[in-house]
Design a protein around this motif. Structure first.
Motif, PDB file in Angstrom:
ATOM      1  N   LEU A 200       0.814  -1.207   0.000  1.00 59.19           N
ATOM      2  CA  LEU A 200       0.000   0.000   0.000  1.00 59.19           C
ATOM      3  C   LEU A 200       0.852   1.263   0.000  1.00 59.19           C
ATOM      4  N   GLY A 201       0.296   2.284  -0.639  1.00 59.21           N
ATOM      5  CA  GLY A 201       0.944   3.584  -0.656  1.00 59.21           C
ATOM      6  C   GLY A 201       0.339   4.515   0.383  1.00 59.21           C
ATOM      7  N   LEU A 202       0.168   5.765   0.006  1.00 55.08           N
ATOM      8  CA  LEU A 202      -0.379   6.769   0.921  1.00 55.08           C
ATOM      9  C   LEU A 202      -1.901   6.660   0.895  1.00 55.08           C
ATOM     10  N   ILE A 203      -2.444   6.083   1.963  1.00 51.22           N
ATOM     11  CA  ILE A 203      -3.873   5.807   2.057  1.00 51.22           C
ATOM     12  C   ILE A 203      -4.463   6.691   3.153  1.00 51.22           C
ATOM     13  N   ASP A 204      -5.648   7.213   2.900  1.00 43.48           N
ATOM     14  CA  ASP A 204      -6.306   8.116   3.860  1.00 43.48           C
ATOM     15  C   ASP A 204      -7.020   7.288   4.925  1.00 43.48           C
ATOM     16  N   THR A 205      -6.261   6.851   5.913  1.00 41.80           N
ATOM     17  CA  THR A 205      -6.800   6.056   7.011  1.00 41.80           C
ATOM     18  C   THR A 205      -6.549   6.770   8.338  1.00 41.80           C
ATOM     19  N   PRO A 206      -7.289   6.410   9.375  1.00 41.85           N
ATOM     20  CA  PRO A 206      -7.039   7.008  10.685  1.00 41.85           C
ATOM     21  C   PRO A 206      -5.617   6.768  11.189  1.00 41.85           C
ATOM     22  N   MET A 207      -5.055   5.587  10.921  1.00 41.09           N
ATOM     23  CA  MET A 207      -3.694   5.323  11.377  1.00 41.09           C
ATOM     24  C   MET A 207      -2.711   6.322  10.779  1.00 41.09           C
ATOM     25  N   ALA A 208      -2.906   6.636   9.503  1.00 42.99           N
ATOM     26  CA  ALA A 208      -2.008   7.572   8.836  1.00 42.99           C
ATOM     27  C   ALA A 208      -2.257   9.010   9.269  1.00 42.99           C
ATOM     28  N   ILE A 209      -3.482   9.451   9.133  1.00 42.32           N
ATOM     29  CA  ILE A 209      -3.784  10.862   9.366  1.00 42.32           C
ATOM     30  C   ILE A 209      -3.735  11.205  10.857  1.00 42.32           C
ATOM     31  N   GLU A 210      -4.416  10.423  11.682  1.00 41.66           N
ATOM     32  CA  GLU A 210      -4.440  10.734  13.109  1.00 41.66           C
ATOM     33  C   GLU A 210      -3.056  10.573  13.731  1.00 41.66           C
ATOM     34  N   GLY A 211      -2.318   9.557  13.258  1.00 42.04           N
ATOM     35  CA  GLY A 211      -0.980   9.338  13.796  1.00 42.04           C
ATOM     36  C   GLY A 211      -0.064  10.517  13.559  1.00 42.04           C
ATOM     37  N   TYR A 212      -0.037  11.016  12.326  1.00 41.85           N
ATOM     38  CA  TYR A 212       0.813  12.164  12.016  1.00 41.85           C
ATOM     39  C   TYR A 212       0.300  13.435  12.683  1.00 41.85           C
TER      40      TYR A 212
END
Length: 273
Positions: A200-212
């Motif tokens: 997977l690449g840059l996916i709009d998920t809570p793990m990605a967005i909320e984490g950053y």
């Protein structure tokens, strides 16, 4: 839902038993990869055993399924613990009698980056989950699939494995995962078991967005714009898009695909490859 045959919808995973690890998610504005996979697998007719390290988010996934008229067995499990892996497989076999699909969505990052600064504890924790965990859950599923003479295993990875992201432990664990799955594919092809990687690449998920967002304080909209700009297609993907590919790999439509690393990344791998 599913494909079509003479005007009749066909559920691509009908009658199959799927174990999905990492089926919960952190709270956020979008759906995560594991939860989206659970929903689409259910819509395609699979019987589900869902696993996650935390109870609350796993129950939320089951509640979402129930709203659509589906249900799932749920097990709290940490795949970095081999006893948990064995118990998870035993539960699936006890409940359903077989395992046709393993979709391992588990993966973590952590304090990572400059090799001079990385702590051994952080390195070990990332590898214990991302690589050793993948090995352990595969180890315990494979005897069931070998006895059936069939099965599909998909491990979820990241384009970080091949891109120059400052995530040395994370990227190295995912790159090693690719080679592990290639070996699984070679080793188990005579047993009619297919093993693939969903990269997977840059996916709009809570793990990605909320984490950053939590780590940097950067506004969510700003993060999304930054991430969109780093994708050749000009936007992040969604968990629904990743789940559709997961369904395909688990289905008989992918019956001659094994040992593959399938990028779902909007072209990021083409830029860095």
């Amino acid at each position: 839902m599913g494909g079509w045959s003479i005007g009749v919808p066909v559920m691509r995973l009908e009658g199959k038993v799927a174990v999905i690890t990492g089926a919960g998610q952190r709270r956020g504005e979008t759906i995560g990869n594991g939860r989206a996979a659970a929903v689409l697998f259910a819509r395609e007719g699979a019987k589900l055993l869902l696993a996650n390290r935390s109870t609350g988010s796993l129950e939320e996934t089951r509640d979402l399924l129930r709203k659509e008229g589906f249900d799932a067995e749920c097990v709290i499990a940490d795949i970095s613990n081999e006893d948990d892996c064995a118990a998870l497989v035993n539960t699936a076999v006890s409940k359903f009698g077989r395992i046709d699909i393993l979709h391992n969505n588990v993966g973590i990052g952590g304090p990572d980056g400059d090799t001079v600064k990385i702590e051994r504890r952080a390195w070990d924790n990332i590898f214990n989950v991302n690589l050793t965990g993948a090995m352990q859950i595969s180890k315990h599923v494979l005897p069931i699939m070998r006895s059936q003479r069939s099965g599909s295993i998909t491990h979820v990875s990241s384009v970080a494995a091949i891109a120059s992201y400052p995530l040395i432990a994370y990227k190295t664990s995912k790159a090693a995962l690719h080679e592990f799955v290639r070996w699984l594919a070679f080793e188990n092809a005579p047993h009619n078991i297919r093993c693939n990687v969903l990269m997977l690449g840059l996916i709009d998920t809570p793990m990605a967005i909320e984490g950053y967002h939590e780590a940097t304080g950067t506004p969510r909209d700003t993060l999304r714009k930054q991430r969109d700009a780093n994708v050749p297609m000009g936007r992040m993907g969604t968990a629904w898009e990743t789940a559709k590919v997961a369904v395909f790999l688990a289905s008989d439509e992918a019956s001659y695909i094994t040992g593959a690393v399938i990028p779902v990344d909007g072209g990021v791998h083409a830029r860095v490859g």
